[in-house]
Write a protein that holds these residues in place. Structure first.
Motif, short mmCIF file in Angstrom:
data_model
loop_
_atom_site.label_atom_id
_atom_site.label_comp_id
_atom_site.label_asym_id
_atom_site.label_seq_id
_atom_site.Cartn_x
_atom_site.Cartn_y
_atom_site.Cartn_z
N UNK A 47 -2.06 4.10 -14.27
CA UNK A 47 -3.03 4.05 -13.17
C UNK A 47 -3.22 5.45 -12.61
N UNK A 48 -4.33 5.63 -11.93
CA UNK A 48 -4.57 6.87 -11.22
C UNK A 48 -3.69 6.92 -9.98
N UNK A 49 -3.36 8.12 -9.55
CA UNK A 49 -2.60 8.32 -8.31
C UNK A 49 -3.31 7.64 -7.13
N UNK A 50 -4.64 7.65 -7.16
CA UNK A 50 -5.42 7.19 -6.02
C UNK A 50 -5.86 5.74 -6.15
N UNK A 51 -5.39 5.03 -7.15
CA UNK A 51 -5.90 3.69 -7.39
C UNK A 51 -4.80 2.65 -7.50
N UNK A 52 -5.11 1.44 -7.02
CA UNK A 52 -4.18 0.32 -7.15
C UNK A 52 -4.24 -0.32 -8.53
N UNK A 53 -5.32 -0.08 -9.27
CA UNK A 53 -5.52 -0.83 -10.52
C UNK A 53 -4.71 -0.25 -11.66
N UNK A 54 -3.92 -1.10 -12.27
CA UNK A 54 -3.13 -0.70 -13.43
C UNK A 54 -3.80 -1.23 -14.70
N UNK A 55 -3.80 -0.40 -15.73
CA UNK A 55 -4.37 -0.74 -17.02
C UNK A 55 -3.21 -0.92 -18.01
N UNK A 56 -3.26 -2.02 -18.72
CA UNK A 56 -2.14 -2.39 -19.56
C UNK A 56 -2.41 -2.16 -21.04
N UNK A 57 -1.35 -1.85 -21.76
CA UNK A 57 -1.40 -1.81 -23.21
C UNK A 57 -1.26 -3.20 -23.80
N UNK A 58 -1.36 -3.31 -25.13
CA UNK A 58 -1.32 -4.63 -25.78
C UNK A 58 0.07 -5.23 -25.86
N UNK A 59 1.09 -4.45 -25.60
CA UNK A 59 2.45 -4.98 -25.64
C UNK A 59 3.16 -4.76 -26.97
N UNK A 60 4.47 -4.67 -26.91
CA UNK A 60 5.33 -4.61 -28.10
C UNK A 60 6.32 -5.76 -28.02
N UNK A 100 10.93 0.84 -15.36
CA UNK A 100 10.85 2.21 -14.86
C UNK A 100 9.39 2.56 -14.60
N UNK A 101 9.16 3.53 -13.74
CA UNK A 101 7.83 4.08 -13.60
C UNK A 101 7.90 5.58 -13.37
N UNK A 102 6.75 6.22 -13.54
CA UNK A 102 6.68 7.68 -13.45
C UNK A 102 5.38 8.07 -12.76
N UNK A 103 5.48 8.96 -11.77
CA UNK A 103 4.29 9.43 -11.07
C UNK A 103 3.82 10.80 -11.56
N UNK A 104 4.61 11.41 -12.43
CA UNK A 104 4.23 12.75 -12.87
C UNK A 104 5.10 13.11 -14.07
N UNK A 105 4.69 14.15 -14.75
CA UNK A 105 5.49 14.60 -15.89
C UNK A 105 6.90 14.93 -15.42
N UNK A 156 0.84 -1.20 0.00
CA UNK A 156 0.00 0.00 0.00
C UNK A 156 0.87 1.24 0.00
N UNK A 157 0.32 2.38 -0.41
CA UNK A 157 1.15 3.58 -0.48
C UNK A 157 1.51 4.09 0.91
N UNK A 158 2.72 4.58 1.01
CA UNK A 158 3.13 5.25 2.23
C UNK A 158 2.55 6.67 2.20
N UNK A 159 2.61 7.37 3.30
CA UNK A 159 1.99 8.70 3.39
C UNK A 159 2.46 9.63 2.29
N UNK A 160 1.51 10.20 1.56
CA UNK A 160 1.83 11.18 0.52
C UNK A 160 2.30 10.59 -0.79
N UNK A 161 2.38 9.28 -0.87
CA UNK A 161 2.81 8.67 -2.12
C UNK A 161 1.65 7.92 -2.76
#
Lengths: 119, 112
Positions: free
Chosen positions: B94-107, B47-52, A97-102
């Protein structure tokens, strides 16, 4: 670090029968999420079912249900009344689960189980 | 419906080439992810990214870099492709507020 193990590389089942896919995991966390994802032959991965570790009740989504055994770190998926469209690769996955603010973090996947439903 | 698209379904490149894999999502998701999928290994996060313009290394970042100049687009770059990078690459969002990830078809990338 978390690890997820799926010990069944391949499974098969007859249409309308029930099949259970196994998954075990290792973590030192007390709270976490577990998921089963389905990847059909067309390859778009979709979420099948999720379980929050703090919930004792096993999750159910229509024909899909889980058997979550927290102490044993086991998370199996039961598919009832199997259909041809259930043929796919199934992945078990873990998320902290996310930690605070993440935000919600990464998924750690098992190796996958190829399920074939025969007519 | 959430839609995650990837620029190519199949790609063949030569060793040493610079390779760009593009991923676009249309649901204003904050989080985007690149995984590679190999038989017997499942999916592993690159890699992952949470924002621009934000990025974080996953479990296997070596040999890869990423770029996120716009919220909807997340690119995976292989600076100098090698044969051991032959694999299926999956993008997810995924949304910042959600655990659910949506996947593309793959390359499916093949490096020869």
């Amino acid at each position: 670090a978390q690890t997820v193990t799926q010990s069944q590389p391949e499974m098969s089942v007859q249409e309308a029968e029930t099949v259970t896919l196994s998954c075990t995991y290792d973590t030192s966390e007390n709270n976490y999420y577990l998921f089963w994802y389905k990847q059909p032959p067309s390859r778009q991965m979709i979420l099948v079912i999720r379980q929050e570790a703090y919930k004792q009740q096993n999750a159910t989504e229509n024909r899909f249900s889980v058997n979550f055994q927290k102490a044993a770190k086991s998370f199996s998926l039961k598919i009832s009344d199997s259909q041809l469209g259930d043929t796919a690769m199934y992945f078990c996955a873990f998320m902290k689960p996310p930690a605070g603010g993440t935000s919600y973090g990464k998924l750690t996947f098992g190796q996958g189980t190829i399920l074939t439903v025969h007519p | 419906d959430v839609k995650v698209t990837q620029s190519s379904r199949y790609l063949v490149k030569r060793t040493g080439e610079k390779v760009f894999l593009e991923c676009v999502q249309d649901m204003d998701h904050e989080n985007m992810f690149w995984y590679r999928q190999d038989p017997g290994l499942g999916l592993r996060l690159i890699y992952f990214s949470y924002d621009v313009k934000m990025k974080e290394k996953g479990d296997i970042p070596e040999g890869y870099s990423v770029s996120r100049e716009k919220k909807e687009r997340f690119s995976l770059i292989l600076e100098s492709a090698s044969t051991n990078q032959t694999s299926m690459y999956l993008c997810a969002s995924s949304l910042w507020t959600s655990y659910e990830q949506y996947f593309g078809p793959g390359t499916r990338l093949t490096v020869t």
